[in-house]
Design a protein around this motif. Structure first.
Motif, PDB file in Angstrom:
ATOM      1  N   TYR A  22      -3.277   0.772   7.520  1.00  0.00           N
ATOM      2  CA  TYR A  22      -2.090   0.723   8.366  1.00  0.00           C
ATOM      3  C   TYR A  22      -2.174   1.816   9.424  1.00  0.00           C
ATOM      4  O   TYR A  22      -2.531   2.960   9.126  1.00  0.00           O
ATOM      5  N   GLN A  23      -1.845   1.453  10.676  1.00  0.00           N
ATOM      6  CA  GLN A  23      -1.798   2.410  11.771  1.00  0.00           C
ATOM      7  C   GLN A  23      -0.577   2.114  12.638  1.00  0.00           C
ATOM      8  O   GLN A  23      -0.165   0.967  12.765  1.00  0.00           O
ATOM      9  N   GLN A  24      -0.050   3.170  13.277  1.00  0.00           N
ATOM     10  CA  GLN A  24       1.143   3.009  14.104  1.00  0.00           C
ATOM     11  C   GLN A  24       1.131   4.068  15.198  1.00  0.00           C
ATOM     12  O   GLN A  24       0.816   5.233  14.947  1.00  0.00           O
ATOM     13  N   ARG A  25       1.481   3.662  16.433  1.00  0.00           N
ATOM     14  CA  ARG A  25       1.507   4.647  17.511  1.00  0.00           C
ATOM     15  C   ARG A  25       2.300   4.127  18.697  1.00  0.00           C
ATOM     16  O   ARG A  25       2.312   2.931  18.980  1.00  0.00           O
ATOM     17  N   HIS A  26       2.956   5.052  19.393  1.00  0.00           N
ATOM     18  CA  HIS A  26       3.609   4.781  20.677  1.00  0.00           C
ATOM     19  C   HIS A  26       2.678   5.288  21.768  1.00  0.00           C
ATOM     20  O   HIS A  26       2.231   6.430  21.738  1.00  0.00           O
ATOM     21  N   GLU A  53       0.823  -1.214   0.000  1.00  0.00           N
ATOM     22  CA  GLU A  53       0.000   0.000   0.000  1.00  0.00           C
ATOM     23  C   GLU A  53       0.857   1.264   0.000  1.00  0.00           C
ATOM     24  O   GLU A  53       0.319   2.370   0.057  1.00  0.00           O
ATOM     25  N   GLY A  54       2.165   1.088  -0.036  1.00  0.00           N
ATOM     26  CA  GLY A  54       3.071   2.236  -0.077  1.00  0.00           C
ATOM     27  C   GLY A  54       3.545   2.709   1.286  1.00  0.00           C
ATOM     28  O   GLY A  54       4.258   3.710   1.390  1.00  0.00           O
ATOM     29  N   GLY A  86      -6.304  -8.079   0.991  1.00  0.00           N
ATOM     30  CA  GLY A  86      -4.963  -8.568   0.671  1.00  0.00           C
ATOM     31  C   GLY A  86      -3.910  -7.478   0.744  1.00  0.00           C
ATOM     32  O   GLY A  86      -4.098  -6.397   0.183  1.00  0.00           O
ATOM     33  N   ILE A  87      -2.822  -7.764   1.441  1.00  0.00           N
ATOM     34  CA  ILE A  87      -1.701  -6.826   1.517  1.00  0.00           C
ATOM     35  C   ILE A  87      -0.414  -7.637   1.616  1.00  0.00           C
ATOM     36  O   ILE A  87      -0.366  -8.673   2.287  1.00  0.00           O
TER      37      ILE A  87
END
Length: 231
Positions: free
Chosen positions: A130-134, A79-80, A98-99
């Protein structure tokens, strides 16, 4: 009812560059007594050697959470998305229709250790995301993932709430469970007493038909746990 999954009883894999401990059946490890719990399908402790990692591979219809314990992970996907995850960061990849992605240890000298968690979604063939976190290291409960994305949590496609729980020395706390009265707890570091059951690093526990969970840390250092509350 409480069912303990001891760290030294988990399945293991060792490919040299990759060492894993499997809470549930995964790849070549199979135990008919441990094929998942509620919507939790996979919980692996992965150790990746320096300058090594997972080549491009594809997932479908799975909510995949990674939590970096030590080191840094490089993520790339179809997905880049291209990101580096540092220790303490959570990533949620909704595979959907699908990824394809790869994961590598960024360091050429130090090992990478992380948790790999798979949760079956309640919606199939959606658009990948897509997700990302501290989420920091605050004591007590921190909501990491939820179906609504409330309190700035990661938004997951399943009726589940995932908490990070940090307990300082001598700290005790409780969590009332949802109507389903099912939960899974994994100890990332330290020791904790959970509903009168003592757990150590790498241990897990399944709770069934329990209305609440009681936690206590009686050790000299702080403890970190993941708490899955199945709605």
């Amino acid at each position: 009812m409480i069912k303990v999954r001891k760290a030294n009883e988990r399945g293991t894999t060792n490919f040299g560059w990759l060492k894993s401990a499997h809470t549930f059946s995964f790849a070549n490890y199979y135990d008919p007594n441990y094929t998942g719990f509620s919507s939790l399908r996979v919980l692996n402790d992965d150790w990746v050697a320096p300058n090594a990692g997972f080549d491009v591979h594809t997932h479908r219809n799975m909510e995949i959470i990674s939590y970096v314990i030590n080191g840094e992970m490089i993520h790339k996907d179809s997905e880049g998305n291209q990101h580096t995850l540092a220790a303490g960061e959570f990533q949620l990849m909704s595979a959907g229709s699908g990824i394809s992605h790869s994961e590598y240890n960024k360091s050429k000298t130090h090992a990478l250790s992380f948790l790999q968690i798979w949760i079956t979604p309640d919606t199939l063939n959606g658009a990948p995301s897509y997700q990302q976190r501290h989420f920091g290291e605050n004591s007590g409960f921190t909501l990491v993932a939820s179906p609504t994305g409330e309190k700035e949590s990661l938004k997951i496609k399943q009726n589940i709430k995932l908490y990070q729980l940090v307990l300082n020395k001598g700290q005790a706390t409780s969590l009332p469970l949802n109507n389903n009265k099912q939960a899974y707890i994994h100890v990332i570091r330290g020791n904790a007493v959970i509903n009168a059951t003592e757990l150590n690093q790498g241990d897990g526990v399944m709770l069934i038909d329990e209305s609440s969970i009681h936690f206590k840390n009686h050790q000299s250092t702080n403890t970190k746990l993941l708490v899955f509350d199945f709605g």
